[in-house]
Design an enzyme around this catalytic site. Sequence first.
Site, PDB file in Angstrom:
ATOM      1  N   GLN A 184      -2.437  -4.430   3.460  1.00 47.43           N
ATOM      2  CA  GLN A 184      -1.185  -3.991   4.079  1.00 47.43           C
ATOM      3  C   GLN A 184      -1.406  -3.249   5.402  1.00 47.43           C
ATOM      4  OE1 GLN A 184       1.731  -1.689   1.539  1.00 47.43           O
ATOM      5  NE2 GLN A 184       2.399  -3.802   1.334  1.00 47.43           N
ATOM      6  N   PHE A 185      -2.366  -2.337   5.400  1.00 45.69           N
ATOM      7  CA  PHE A 185      -2.714  -1.597   6.614  1.00 45.69           C
ATOM      8  C   PHE A 185      -4.229  -1.391   6.627  1.00 45.69           C
ATOM      9  CE2 PHE A 185       1.756  -0.454   6.591  1.00 45.69           C
ATOM     10  CZ  PHE A 185       2.076  -0.306   7.929  1.00 45.69           C
ATOM     11  N   GLU A 237      -0.169  -7.393  -1.582  1.00 41.25           N
ATOM     12  CA  GLU A 237       0.930  -6.525  -2.016  1.00 41.25           C
ATOM     13  C   GLU A 237       2.169  -6.834  -1.185  1.00 41.25           C
ATOM     14  OE1 GLU A 237      -1.032  -2.839  -1.209  1.00 41.25           O
ATOM     15  OE2 GLU A 237      -2.582  -3.292  -2.672  1.00 41.25           O
ATOM     16  N   PRO A 280     -10.594   0.549  -0.569  1.00 38.71           N
ATOM     17  CA  PRO A 280     -10.772   0.271  -2.000  1.00 38.71           C
ATOM     18  C   PRO A 280     -11.379  -1.120  -2.239  1.00 38.71           C
ATOM     19  CG  PRO A 280      -8.617   1.240  -1.607  1.00 38.71           C
ATOM     20  CD  PRO A 280      -9.219   0.961  -0.251  1.00 38.71           C
ATOM     21  N   HIS A 317      -2.751   4.480   8.729  1.00 41.01           N
ATOM     22  CA  HIS A 317      -1.979   3.306   9.142  1.00 41.01           C
ATOM     23  C   HIS A 317      -2.342   2.853  10.565  1.00 41.01           C
ATOM     24  CE1 HIS A 317       0.485   4.613   5.761  1.00 41.01           C
ATOM     25  NE2 HIS A 317       1.133   3.474   5.810  1.00 41.01           N
ATOM     26  N   GLY A 345      -6.174   1.115   6.971  1.00 43.29           N
ATOM     27  CA  GLY A 345      -6.771   2.211   6.203  1.00 43.29           C
ATOM     28  C   GLY A 345      -6.811   1.942   4.705  1.00 43.29           C
ATOM     29  N   PHE A 346      -6.225   0.835   4.271  1.00 47.58           N
ATOM     30  CA  PHE A 346      -6.197   0.541   2.832  1.00 47.58           C
ATOM     31  C   PHE A 346      -7.199  -0.523   2.435  1.00 47.58           C
ATOM     32  CE2 PHE A 346      -1.468   1.578   3.499  1.00 47.58           C
ATOM     33  CZ  PHE A 346      -1.778   2.924   3.588  1.00 47.58           C
ATOM     34  N   LEU A 382      -1.138  -3.651  -7.295  1.00 43.51           N
ATOM     35  CA  LEU A 382      -1.478  -2.794  -6.152  1.00 43.51           C
ATOM     36  C   LEU A 382      -2.938  -2.342  -6.250  1.00 43.51           C
ATOM     37  CD1 LEU A 382       0.721   0.323  -5.176  1.00 43.51           C
ATOM     38  CD2 LEU A 382      -1.452  -0.326  -4.163  1.00 43.51           C
ATOM     39  N   ALA A 383      -3.859  -3.200  -5.842  1.00 40.57           N
ATOM     40  CA  ALA A 383      -5.272  -2.850  -5.975  1.00 40.57           C
ATOM     41  C   ALA A 383      -6.097  -3.751  -5.069  1.00 40.57           C
ATOM     42  CB  ALA A 383      -5.725  -3.000  -7.421  1.00 40.57           C
ATOM     43  N   GLU A 384      -6.661  -3.186  -4.029  1.00 38.20           N
ATOM     44  CA  GLU A 384      -7.354  -4.003  -3.036  1.00 38.20           C
ATOM     45  C   GLU A 384      -8.661  -4.573  -3.569  1.00 38.20           C
ATOM     46  OE1 GLU A 384      -5.827  -1.191  -2.502  1.00 38.20           O
ATOM     47  OE2 GLU A 384      -4.255  -1.794  -1.098  1.00 38.20           O
TER      48      GLU A 384
HETATM   49  C1  LIG Z   1      -4.742   1.717  -1.134  1.00 39.61           C
HETATM   50  C2  LIG Z   1      -3.360   1.506  -0.617  1.00 39.61           C
HETATM   51  N1  LIG Z   1      -2.868   0.261  -0.593  1.00 39.61           N
HETATM   52  C3  LIG Z   1      -1.633   0.042  -0.116  1.00 39.61           C
HETATM   53  C4  LIG Z   1      -0.866   1.073   0.334  1.00 39.61           C
HETATM   54  C5  LIG Z   1       0.520   0.815   0.896  1.00 39.61           C
HETATM   55  N2  LIG Z   1       1.528   1.363   0.004  1.00 39.61           N
HETATM   56  C6  LIG Z   1       2.044   2.585   0.225  1.00 39.61           C
HETATM   57  S1  LIG Z   1       3.045   3.057  -0.988  1.00 39.61           S
HETATM   58  C7  LIG Z   1       2.842   1.634  -1.841  1.00 39.61           C
HETATM   59  C8  LIG Z   1       3.536   1.458  -3.161  1.00 39.61           C
HETATM   60  C9  LIG Z   1       3.211   2.552  -4.116  1.00 39.61           C
HETATM   61  O1  LIG Z   1       3.897   2.407  -5.306  1.00 39.61           O
HETATM   62  P1  LIG Z   1       3.750   3.434  -6.488  1.00 39.61           P
HETATM   63  O2  LIG Z   1       2.316   3.710  -6.773  1.00 39.61           O
HETATM   64  O3  LIG Z   1       4.565   2.928  -7.613  1.00 39.61           O
HETATM   65  O4  LIG Z   1       4.354   4.796  -5.924  1.00 39.61           O
HETATM   66  P2  LIG Z   1       5.812   5.087  -5.343  1.00 39.61           P
HETATM   67  O5  LIG Z   1       5.723   4.923  -3.852  1.00 39.61           O
HETATM   68  O6  LIG Z   1       6.765   4.124  -5.951  1.00 39.61           O
HETATM   69  O7  LIG Z   1       6.104   6.502  -5.692  1.00 39.61           O
HETATM   70  C10 LIG Z   1       1.985   0.787  -1.150  1.00 39.61           C
HETATM   71  C11 LIG Z   1       1.627  -0.575  -1.577  1.00 39.61           C
HETATM   72  C12 LIG Z   1      -1.428   2.363   0.298  1.00 39.61           C
HETATM   73  N3  LIG Z   1      -0.750   3.441   0.744  1.00 39.61           N
HETATM   74  N4  LIG Z   1      -2.664   2.548  -0.176  1.00 39.61           N
END
Ligand SMILES: Cc1ncc(C[n+]2csc(CCOP(=O)(O)OP(=O)(O)O)c2C)c(N)n1
Lengths: 339, 379
Positions: free
Chosen positions: A97-98, A44, A104, A144, A100-101, A73-75
């Site tokens: 990314q971090f 991501e 998934p 995080h 805690g993620f 956005l999907a681990e």
């Molecule tokens: C499982 C997971 N992976 C990665 C992240 C890091 N991260 C935080 S917000 C984000 C983007 C989220 O985008 P969206 O779902 O469109 O929501 P928005 O923030 O735009 O409201 C990412 C990649 C996370 N919080 N959780």
Amino acid sequence: MAAPTMESTGSSTTPTQTITIAKGLNNALRNAMERDPKVLVMGEDVGKLGGVFRVTDGLQKDFGEHRVLDTPLAESGIIGTAIGLAMRGFRPVCEIQFDGFIFPGFDQIVSQLSKMHYRSQGKVKVPLVIRVPFGGGIGAVEHHSESPESLFAHVAGLKVVSCSNPVDAYWMLQQAIESDDPVLFFEPKRRYWEKAELDPTAEHLPLVSSAVLRTGSDVTVATYGPMVKTCMDAATAAEEDGNDVEVVDLRSLSPLDLGPVAESVRRTGRLVVVSESPPESSVTSEVATRIQQECFYSLEAPVLRVNGFDTPYPPSKLEEGYLPDLDRVLDAVDRSLAY
Amino acid sequence: MRATSEGGADLVQLLTPEGQRVSHPDFDIDITDEQLRGMYRDMVLVRRADREGNALQRQGQLGIWVPLLGQEAAQIGAGRAMRPQDMAFPSYREHGVAWCRGIDPTELLGIFRGTDHGSWDPNETGMSLYTIVIGNQCVNATGYAMGQKFEGKVGNSGDDPASNEATMVFFGDGATSQGDVHEGMVWASVYDAPVVFFCQNNQWAISEPTERQSRVPLYERAKGYGFPGIRVDGNDVLATLAVSQWAMNEARQGNGPLLIEAFTYRMDAHTTSDDATRYRLDDELEAWKLKDPIERLRAHLLREEIADQEFFDRVDSEADELAARFREFCVNMPEPPPERMFSAVYAEESPVVAAQREDYLNYLAGFADSGHDTEGSVR
Ligand SMILES: Cc1ncc(C[n+]2csc(CCOP(=O)(O)OP(=O)(O)O)c2C)c(N)n1
């Protein structure tokens, strides 16, 4: 156990330079991608943004969107598709990314990635690296700042490593990418900006080896990742009290290279194991058990541990108390010496 | 690749960007002038707290802030469609929804200042805590909604509005790629759970545009799960309210789940840690500024003479007061005591954690005895 031999160097002729851990990782990715067109970077925000920590900065610009993939956005998807790509001969380097993620994607790592080689009795290789910025100390919100490395060290079939400095970052990541085994690569995020001299022509250790960073005769401290600096600082502080602390950077958490630790403990008679993770059933438990077994007659004190606590990672205003600091390490050193 | 600014022909809209009321065959809404003024006030106050959050982060008072700028109409429209007995499952940007659930904006501060992981009571407020792991809340919300159904709280006839309930779950466009969101939708449809999936498509998931998540418009995905999907102009508070009320009523009546895609735009960076200039084009932002949800409703209120200057001034001064109270609360928040780290890990206390707490507090007490501060190398 014999000390690991140094590996010969790559062909790079770049002169010695001062780099950060982040830059060491970036250079490592760049070298690996230049050397082997099958190396891919995926995750991501790794493309245009260069990753949230900028570790992949500039790579998409130079290698294109098919070598550096900004993924959905999907681990589970990132790791699962990377497994498929690896089966097809690619060498994907996934960025989570971090810390805690990663969960998934846990199922793909544990159910498929770790078992593919065993299940096929070596017919299928999955040369996949998963980079995970891990650990606390950056004042972040929930999820995080975690240290989940022990969960992966517990899984057979995975290599789990952690670098602690720019030179190791540079070499270990390239070695991880070259490895035919899947590697979980834990990066100490709060140390990303720490600097050191890198001579790319100098000798370096193999991936699975621990390293004595500081010799001492009174107590051995074994640690890894972000805690290495803390323990080195503690060793310096201990000197003022007249205590001579030896520090071993474990580097590889699974498999563990405990040879240098055992050798050290036979000299010092004392061991303190340090990590940020919760202590129960962790890498530190493993080190303590095995050293107790192997060095029982050399030990002058029980193996002591300094960890986070068996609580979820706390709100950041409390992390200073959660994370082992110089004082908690020194306290353990003193308790060990007091036996 | 870049984000889009046009919602397409299916977009439900009741107010044009110029604030002109338009009609829609399916979603006309009866709304009083007072409700309209109320939603204007909601949006202005929430935006003001949000801007203060950004400023407090810049001044080092907060570790991070997740801005809501541009998404006020989507959240207020959805939030005002909920009743007290309904349940909300938020992501981490839902400051407007929290407002509608009666959660004071100061309650959001601890999360971003690092003193707690969320301080409101989900049972009392009807809103779960913020969820940071993307998509997780979608399965939880579906399970909660299944519970509402299993307890007979849907499809009851009669006048008592409290007899029926539903759940609303909030997530982003990026989240739609996560397995948990798919799984939530599969469960919801299989069990006919009274859950409304409210996706705020703000066009970006950090640096990745919606095209990086889906090849079809997100609302169309619902068809594959077997329930209705609808795209609403998320910068139009009236349309968002109308569609959300309809969807929540459907769910409460036992007609199963629905997906709403609120087509909107994140006008600020992803968080205060993000550098949006690395991936976002200025003209895109400029185009969306013309669709600002607050300006749109203000234009409508003026055009229809529903509100006068005195009203706007009063809302502005209320916003000033809120901002001052928000700031004051933030800078004066007490530090959590060290024992907080060990509290409530388990419902039944763990002997391991209890021992660690005792050791740690003794260790800290040792510093006090030594007469040195904790900075030194005393043990
Ligand atoms: C499982 C997971 N992976 C990665 C992240 C890091 N991260 C935080 S917000 C984000 C983007 C989220 O985008 P969206 O779902 O469109 O929501 P928005 O923030 O735009 O409201 C990412 C990649 C996370 N919080 N959780």
